[in-house]
Design a protein around this motif. Structure first.
Motif, PDB file in Angstrom:
ATOM      1  N   PHE C  40       0.863  -1.190   0.000  1.00  0.00           N
ATOM      2  CA  PHE C  40       0.000   0.000   0.000  1.00  0.00           C
ATOM      3  C   PHE C  40       0.893   1.230   0.000  1.00  0.00           C
ATOM      4  O   PHE C  40       2.072   1.147   0.313  1.00  0.00           O
ATOM      5  N   LYS C  41       0.285   2.352  -0.361  1.00  0.00           N
ATOM      6  CA  LYS C  41       1.050   3.595  -0.445  1.00  0.00           C
ATOM      7  C   LYS C  41       0.571   4.546   0.652  1.00  0.00           C
ATOM      8  O   LYS C  41      -0.466   4.323   1.275  1.00  0.00           O
ATOM      9  N   GLU C  44      -3.636   6.596  -0.703  1.00  0.00           N
ATOM     10  CA  GLU C  44      -4.418   5.587  -1.433  1.00  0.00           C
ATOM     11  C   GLU C  44      -5.725   6.175  -1.963  1.00  0.00           C
ATOM     12  O   GLU C  44      -6.691   5.463  -2.207  1.00  0.00           O
ATOM     13  N   LYS C  47      -8.158   5.294  -6.297  1.00  0.00           N
ATOM     14  CA  LYS C  47      -8.489   3.875  -6.181  1.00  0.00           C
ATOM     15  C   LYS C  47      -8.103   3.063  -7.411  1.00  0.00           C
ATOM     16  O   LYS C  47      -7.981   1.834  -7.333  1.00  0.00           O
ATOM     17  N   SER C  50      -4.866   1.498  -6.533  1.00  0.00           N
ATOM     18  CA  SER C  50      -4.784   0.724  -5.286  1.00  0.00           C
ATOM     19  C   SER C  50      -4.887  -0.765  -5.574  1.00  0.00           C
ATOM     20  O   SER C  50      -5.677  -1.171  -6.419  1.00  0.00           O
ATOM     21  N   THR C  52      -6.242  -4.063  -4.340  1.00  0.00           N
ATOM     22  CA  THR C  52      -7.208  -4.631  -3.386  1.00  0.00           C
ATOM     23  C   THR C  52      -7.701  -5.962  -3.946  1.00  0.00           C
ATOM     24  O   THR C  52      -8.649  -5.998  -4.717  1.00  0.00           O
ATOM     25  N   ARG C  55     -12.157  -6.575  -2.931  1.00  0.00           N
ATOM     26  CA  ARG C  55     -12.664  -5.203  -2.930  1.00  0.00           C
ATOM     27  C   ARG C  55     -14.164  -5.212  -2.675  1.00  0.00           C
ATOM     28  O   ARG C  55     -14.891  -5.998  -3.275  1.00  0.00           O
ATOM     29  N   TYR C 130      -4.481  -6.665 -10.570  1.00  0.00           N
ATOM     30  CA  TYR C 130      -3.860  -5.392 -10.222  1.00  0.00           C
ATOM     31  C   TYR C 130      -2.399  -5.384 -10.632  1.00  0.00           C
ATOM     32  O   TYR C 130      -1.724  -6.399 -10.547  1.00  0.00           O
TER      33      TYR C 130
END
Lengths: 412, 58, 264
Positions: C40-41, C44, C47, C50, C52, C55, C130
């Protein structure tokens, strides 16, 4: 100063002027190289791509340059296989443009992948059922063919040709060029088609998905067909640009007319097939998955039905009619208008088949995702254009690209 | 890419794909080899101006 | 390995998620992050960047008060079976990075082989895949808390929900040590299933009549996301609300859910 390198019987601008051109375009090239290095060193976070836009500007550029570079394989096919001998006067330039387009496509792909150092995995761990695998193999092989077609041109440089081995090699390569051209046509058929298949096989994406024959969706054939149709138009467009830039006629009218006529008929037949495909998709394929045509062209700020009209009517039907009817085709202004419209049309098709496929929401509760490229993406897309201009400038200056030039522009 | 590699499966898809690939590569390789060898032999024989330049070219 | 697997019947691991029970608390997402070393940053808020694996979507019936209604829909990877394992992402991957296991029905991802072409992301209509736009940066000390069972991913590769495959491996190891050939239902459960306080998620072998999911998936109110595309997902949803069931797929105006013949 460099007159010993310039082909006999033709005149070129001064070395100073030429150097200035190269320097200006070279500056743009360096800007692109800087952006490319940023992408390689810092990663793809330098782009505006995201998890909804895994494919974006670069993949569009890739598909577009490969379609436009289709002039090389199709002109080669017409000259060496069909036997349209007049096309020998433009084939060198078509090969050069093809070489630029394909080398650019490979470069863009090398920037586009998240782990460039693992790029070779596509060959090593090849999944032969993936369209992208076929693209990678055929693209690389066809680039080798284009290099083989370009090498004899380089060897025909006045100084290089004095070397006996180079002289013989160029002659021998020309001698069996038909074999290479046929191989190139074979490879092009598959990789152009596979690029069409990239979106056509996505059965999870109703906007891109198409039915087809065996493992090939209709887009497979449409992409090959459109590349063969619009590629020669792009070759003619580049010829006109070079003629404007050099202030000389480089190819005789009958050659331009012949290629424009073939391109026109190919566009006409392609656009009929494209319309049939669009109708079947809109009336059968998409409704079977719960979508109407207008689901794909509404409720978003960009993708309206205008884009379909632009692609099919302005970029297809109109150029096809202009180029097929002899009267309008022979009118230089109308011909060029048709060619430009055609180039826009095929580029819009490639845009739609990459970007709009990503943009259209599939889950009913999802949303239209919009995208605009970052400057790094723009710069790396302009990079191949700058590289192309430089390679054309160098080739035009030092290699006998246009066989008719001395006759059309006699030097006193 | 080569038979015997990890996960290699000899199915119809592989045969078609690899067949086409190696066929094309074979032609390109053989063609190029032919040109280079012929040019080397001609150069060794000193057949420098043996054929006209520019007639069949382009 | 193949031979050992021949002793047992092929499994089709999947989920049944009761949307009427889901409160949208997000515990499944958090559990998934912790279990699978998901990076993670600091920021966030975007989206679309991101990661996930699980989700939770918020669905609305778009009606005004007092008819307004919402529903939370947890979305892991659907582990699509497609037609005989021809799932949307597996068939397109050019480097055989992702694979459909006929032994477990799990779609795997080999991170160290992925070169980041993102074709699989383009193929997935669920956005379950992702891309690692950045290298993972863990807050100081957190790298000591990472799970040793799940490899962390580097920049430039695609990742997705694995149905906590490492837990399956662990359960298989345990069964082997104990002289068993099969894994019991409770021995292999995903992190999100166990974390759900409402017990909305049920996980198991869809082929096994002894597993709860076997019966739950046959609920008349059960549906799958985008069934009409032929993706043949292995995640089922259940809801008594018709508008929720209708949100699971695209329908033309005159069509009714449940009356559409699907391929699978």
């Amino acid at each position: 100063m460099d007159s010993a390198l310039i082909p006999k019987g033709v005149q070129r601008c001064s070395l100073g002027k030429f150097t200035l051109l190269i320097a200006v375009v070279g500056a743009v090239l360096l800007w692109g190289v800087y952006a490319m290095l940023l992408c390689w060193i810092k990663g793809l976070n330098q782009t505006n791509m995201n998890d909804y836009y895994g494919f974006a500007l670069w993949i569009w550029a890739d598909l577009a340059v490969i379609a436009l570079g289709g002039g090389a394989f199709f002109t080669g096919f017409l000259k060496y296989i069909v036997g349209k001998d007049e096309l020998k006067n433009i084939i060198n330039y078509a090969v050069l443009i093809g070489f630029i387009c394909y080398s650019s496509a490979l470069l863009i792909l090398a920037i586009d992948i998240g782990q460039p150092l693992r790029g070779w995995f596509i060959f090593w761990h090849a999944n032969v059922h993936s369209m992208l695998t076929e693209v990678a193999f055929c693209l690389s092989c066809y680039f080798a063919v284009l290099t083989i077609e370009y090498i004899p041109l380089i060897l025909e440089n006045r100084q290089l040709n004095k070397v006996p081995f180079f002289h013989h090699l160029a002659h021998n390569m020309h001698g069996i060029m038909a074999v290479f051209a046929a191989t190139g046509a074979f490879l092009s058929f598959f990789h152009q088609g596979s690029l069409g298949g990239v979106s056509g096989v996505l059965f999870g994406r109703p906007f891109g998905y198409r039915e087809g024959v065996f493992v090939w969706p209709w887009t497979f054939f449409l992409f090959t067909w459109s590349a063969a149709a619009y590629g020669p138009s792009f070759t003619l467009m580049c010829t006109k640009i070079l003629e404007k830039a050099s202030g000389k006629q480089l190819v005789k009218d009958n050659v331009v007319d012949l290629l424009a006529k073939i391109s026109g008929w190919m566009i006409l037949t392609y656009i009929i097939a494209k319309i049939a495909d669009t109708l079947y998709w809109a009336l059968v394929t998409a409704p079977a998955r719960g979508h109407t045509l207008m689901d794909f062209y509404s409720n978003n700020p960009v993708y309206g039905i205008w884009i379909l009209v632009l692609e099919i009517v302005l970029g297809g039907i109109i150029p096809a009619i202009i180029l097929v009817v002899p009267g309008t085709r022979r009118n230089g202004y109308l011909r060029m208008t048709a060619i430009i419209l055609g180039v826009i049309g095929v580029s819009v098709n490639r845009w739609v088949m990459v970007l709009q496929v990503m943009a259209v929401p599939v889950m009913p509760f999802d949303f239209w995702a919009m995208y605009y490229p970052s400057w790094q993406e723009v710069a790396t897309t302009i990079l191949p254009v700058a590289y192309g201009i430089i390679l054309i400038a160098l080739s035009y200056r030092y290699l006998p690209i246009f066989p008719q030039e001395p006759e059309l522009n006699p030097v006193d | 890419m080569f038979p015997g590699f990890f996960e290699w499966i000899w199915d119809g898809g592989h045969m078609l794909f690899m067949g086409g690939l190696w066929y094309a590569l074979g032609i390109i390789g053989l063609g190029l080899t032919y040109c280079i060898f012929k040019a080397a032999i001609e150069t060794a024989q000193g057949d420098g101006e043996g054929h006209g330049h520019g007639d069949e070219h382009h | 390995m193949k031979k050992a697997a021949d002793h047992t019947k092929p499994k089709r691991y999947g989920m049944v998620i009761d949307l009427d029970k889901c409160t949208g608390c997000g515990a499944c997402m958090v559990a998934c992050f912790a279990e699978n070393n998901i990076p993670f940053k600091k920021d966030e808020s975007e989206k679309l960047l991101s990661i996930t694996w699980m989700r939770v979507y918020k669905l609305s019936n778009k009606k005004k008060y007092p008819d307004t209604d919402i529903c939370y829909l947890p979305r892991p990877c659907m582990h699509c079976e497609g037609h005989e394992g021809h799932s949307p992402c597996v068939s397109v991957c050019p480097a055989t990075v992702t694979d459909y296991s006929t032994e477990t029905g799990i779609v795997s991802q080999i991170y160290t082989r992925c070169f980041g072409c993102r074709y699989c992301m383009a193929a997935c209509p669920y956005h379950a895949r992702y891309f690692n736009w950045w290298d993972p940066v863990w807050p100081k000390g957190m790298e000591k808390m990472l799970s040793p069972d799940v490899s962390v991913r580097m920049r430039g590769v695609v990742e997705k929900c694995s149905f906590c495959y490492h837990r399956y491996q662990r359960a298989k190891d345990k069964a082997y040590v104990e002289g068993r050939t099969d894994v019991e239902e409770e021995e292999y459960q995903t992190a999100c299933t166990q974390a759900c306080p409402a017990r909305a998620i049920t996980f198991g072998d869809l082929n096994n009549p002894k597993h709860k999911v076997y019966e739950l998936k046959q609920d008349p109110h059960a549906f799958r996301l985008l069934e009409r595309l032929g993706t043949n997902p292995k995640v089922y949803y259940v809801s008594s609300r018709e508008w929720v069931r209708k949100s699971g797929d695209n329908y033309l105006k005159h069509e009714e859910p449940g009356h559409i013949a699907t391929k699978h």
